[in-house]
Design an enzyme around this catalytic site. Structure first.
Site, PDB file in Angstrom:
ATOM      1  N   LYS A 116       0.823  -1.214   0.000  1.00  0.00           N
ATOM      2  CA  LYS A 116       0.000   0.000   0.000  1.00  0.00           C
ATOM      3  C   LYS A 116       0.852   1.257   0.000  1.00  0.00           C
ATOM      4  O   LYS A 116       0.519   2.238  -0.665  1.00  0.00           O
ATOM      5  CB  LYS A 116      -0.954   0.007   1.199  1.00  0.00           C
ATOM      6  CG  LYS A 116      -1.910  -1.185   1.237  1.00  0.00           C
ATOM      7  CD  LYS A 116      -2.673  -1.370  -0.062  1.00  0.00           C
ATOM      8  CE  LYS A 116      -2.728  -2.833  -0.466  1.00  0.00           C
ATOM      9  NZ  LYS A 116      -3.292  -3.112  -1.777  1.00  0.00           N
ATOM     10  N   GLU A 200      -2.217   8.981   7.991  1.00  0.00           N
ATOM     11  CA  GLU A 200      -2.896   9.786   6.974  1.00  0.00           C
ATOM     12  C   GLU A 200      -3.896  10.681   7.659  1.00  0.00           C
ATOM     13  O   GLU A 200      -4.415  10.344   8.733  1.00  0.00           O
ATOM     14  CB  GLU A 200      -3.673   8.886   5.986  1.00  0.00           C
ATOM     15  CG  GLU A 200      -2.839   8.284   4.888  1.00  0.00           C
ATOM     16  CD  GLU A 200      -3.665   7.452   3.920  1.00  0.00           C
ATOM     17  OE1 GLU A 200      -4.910   7.509   3.971  1.00  0.00           O
ATOM     18  OE2 GLU A 200      -3.060   6.727   3.124  1.00  0.00           O
ATOM     19  N   HIS A 235     -16.049  -3.253   5.063  1.00  0.00           N
ATOM     20  CA  HIS A 235     -15.135  -3.349   3.933  1.00  0.00           C
ATOM     21  C   HIS A 235     -15.567  -4.383   2.902  1.00  0.00           C
ATOM     22  O   HIS A 235     -14.795  -4.788   2.046  1.00  0.00           O
ATOM     23  CB  HIS A 235     -13.699  -3.601   4.400  1.00  0.00           C
ATOM     24  CG  HIS A 235     -13.246  -2.582   5.397  1.00  0.00           C
ATOM     25  ND1 HIS A 235     -13.130  -1.251   5.084  1.00  0.00           N
ATOM     26  CD2 HIS A 235     -12.945  -2.673   6.723  1.00  0.00           C
ATOM     27  CE1 HIS A 235     -12.748  -0.586   6.153  1.00  0.00           C
ATOM     28  NE2 HIS A 235     -12.644  -1.416   7.166  1.00  0.00           N
ATOM     29  N   ARG A 294      -6.704  -6.845 -10.830  1.00  0.00           N
ATOM     30  CA  ARG A 294      -7.500  -8.009 -11.231  1.00  0.00           C
ATOM     31  C   ARG A 294      -8.836  -7.537 -11.800  1.00  0.00           C
ATOM     32  O   ARG A 294      -9.154  -6.356 -11.743  1.00  0.00           O
ATOM     33  CB  ARG A 294      -7.783  -8.872  -9.998  1.00  0.00           C
ATOM     34  CG  ARG A 294      -8.469  -8.066  -8.907  1.00  0.00           C
ATOM     35  CD  ARG A 294      -9.230  -8.886  -7.907  1.00  0.00           C
ATOM     36  NE  ARG A 294     -10.168  -8.057  -7.186  1.00  0.00           N
ATOM     37  CZ  ARG A 294      -9.904  -7.331  -6.101  1.00  0.00           C
ATOM     38  NH1 ARG A 294      -8.686  -7.338  -5.589  1.00  0.00           N
ATOM     39  NH2 ARG A 294     -10.840  -6.611  -5.533  1.00  0.00           N
TER      40      ARG A 294
END
Ligand code: MV4
Length: 496
Positions: A116, A200, A235, A294
């Site tokens: 990430k 962040e 999620h 993907r």
């Protein structure tokens, strides 16, 4: 084009790929674990290869077994679908080493985007916007305090190796930072074998919007616009649509996000189909989050609106053909919505509900597309993701698509197991959903509204009953003639 392709997946996506192969005149090989011996994909494919026991490690996640099956059946390429080995760079390399084409991006791009912070660095280098924050892992409390103070609270701690929300912690004030770093780091270590965390700025109630890209091996890449994926629970996406209602209102946003997505994908030397995830804040600032290397679960809504077949293009691109679609050829017409039908019970905290499907009646008719991996009599295995099918509809407008989805949901009958089907009808009727003002907080707020409505209804019924009992003064509502606590609560609520 290929002669024969192995589908290294199961369920509805294996069916989707087998169908695409049939249309391309390519022979298909399905693979299956014990629990999937009688699966729809196995029935539909030209050939089938048994992998082993039902555990994913013995079957769909087992690189050696899949390559061996591919060799036995003499395929020239492997399609990984989504999940399982689809974003495993070693699998992509193993395919190529065995002399078979991996139908996806280069292994190096898979690996680079798997980190990430790596993806974040790449986006920054490409000049694409990312959420303000650090690039390196935080080192010690003092460093974290300094960075968080400069960013301004609230901040979000994220796992460097992570994704999917694991090792993520919201921090609202400096006093909470120490414990949050400790917790996030140990969660990251457990989940990813790497305890590094970075900081962040927290984007409040963001929309989750992703951009689909498609690029060939000859340096030509286009974007196919966005998918709105804000409606998710823990999620896990539940409803996706194209276009995003936000882009309908601000069409230049699609262009700008599309450009940013292409810059990042080009910097990764990407080819084949890929998706770039963004957060969009209330002021319509967008920030790159991560790239999925993907085909995605929700690709049908893009197909319905652009008229392009993503799986066909994946096959052609992997076979070395040129992407003949130019950016200016891409048109977005009408509106598509997809509902993910899961074998889980919305009335029991979405507990998985595997078992035998005793009755199945599938929706069809104008504008309805069903990507399903089930049939009447099929036993839904406990071992895997509980996604049964994706119900997608197209309409000339978002309102028409919503009406069509409601109609299709009514036609859909699945008996024998619990599903979340009915719950979608409620969402289609929800004023918030209809307004198109979505965010990742939508479902939580929806459940809160629903809860309130339910308890109000119960309270009204209780109060009505209580009122009758009180009027009759028969003293039968309790041993000592007093009304029970829940009736009293009901009366109070009614009087409030
Ligand atoms: C965020 C965020 C707000 N601010 N980052 C969740 C999973 C991971 N891939 C990134 N996630 C988020 N990152 C900042 N700086 C909110 C989320 C987030 C989220 C993102 C996409 C889709 C659904 C989500 C649900 C909750 C939180």
């Amino acid at each position: 084009m290929f002669r024969k392709v192995l589908v290294a997946n199961r369920g509805e996506i294996a069916v989707r790929i087998v169908r695409a192969l049939g249309e391309a005149g390519v022979a298909s090989v399905a693979v299956y674990a014990d629990a999937d011996r009688g699966s729809l994909a196995v029935q539909m494919a030209d050939e089938a290869a048994h992998l082993g026991a039902s555990a994913a490690s013995e079957s769909y996640l087992n690189i050696g077994k899949i390559i061996a099956a591919a060799r036995r059946h003499g395929v020239d390429a492997i399609h990984p679908g989504y999940g399982f080995l689809s974003e495993n760079a070693e699998f992509a390399e193993a395919c190529e080493e065995a002399g078979m084409v991996f139908i996806g991006p280069p292994a190096a791009a898979v690996r680079e985007m798997g980190s990430k912070t790596g993806a974040r660095k790449l986006a920054i280098a490409a000049g694409a916007p990312v959420v303000p924050g650090t690039e390196a892992a935080v080192v010690g409390l003092e460093d974290a305090k300094k960075v968080a103070g400069a960013l301004g609270y609230p901040v979000l701690l994220k796992a460097s190796a992570g994704g999917g929300g694991k090792g993520m912690r919201r921090v609202d004030r400096e006093g909470d930072l120490e414990a949050a770093v400790r917790e996030a780091s140990s969660e990251a270590l457990r989940a990813f074998g790497n305890g590094d965390v970075y900081l962040e700025k927290l984007v409040l109630e963001p929309r989750h919007i992703e951009i689909q890209v498609l690029g060939d091996r000859h340096g030509h890449m286009i974007h196919l616009g966005e998918r709105e994926c804000s409606i998710q629970r823990r999620h896990q996406k539940v409803i996706e649509e194209c276009p995003s209602p936000l882009m309908t209102e601000y069409p230049e946003l699609r262009e700008r996000m599309g450009e940013a997505a292409l810059r990042i994908a080009r910097a990764a030397n990407y080819h084949n189909a890929g998706t770039l995830e963004f957060l969009v804040d209330r002021d319509r600032n967008f920030y790159f989050l991560e790239m999925n290397t993907r085909l995605q679960v929700e690709h049908p809504v893009t197909e319905l609106v652009t008229g392009l077949d993503l799986v066909q293009w994946q096959l052609r691109i992997a076979a070395g053909e040129r992407l003949t679609v130019r950016q200016e050829d891409v048109r977005w017409e009408g509106s598509a919505i997809e509902c993910r039908i899961y074998a889980e019970d919305p009335e029991r905290q979405f507990m998985p509900s595997p078992g035998r499907i005793t009755r199945l009646k599938e929706p069809s008719g104008p504008g309805v597309r069903l990507d399903s991996g089930i049939y009447e009599g099929w036993e839904v295995p406990v071992e895997y993701d509980p996604l049964l099918a994706k119900l997608a509809v197209w309409g000339p407008s978002r309102e028409a698509a919503v009406a069509r989805m409601k109609r299709a949901l009514k036609e859909y009958v699945i008996a024998g197991i619990a599903t979340n089907r009915e719950f979608f009808g409620e969402i289609m009727d929800d004023a918030g959903f209809r307004s198109g003002a979505l965010s990742t907080a939508f479902l939580e707020e929806f459940f809160a509204r629903r809860q309130k409505l339910e308890s109000n209804t119960e309270a009204e019924a209780a109060a009505a009953l209580g009122a009758v009992l009180a009027q009759r003064k028969t003293g039968t509502s309790g041993a000592n003639g007093s009304v029970s606590a829940w009736l009293q609560t009901g009366r109070d609520t009614l009087l409030r």
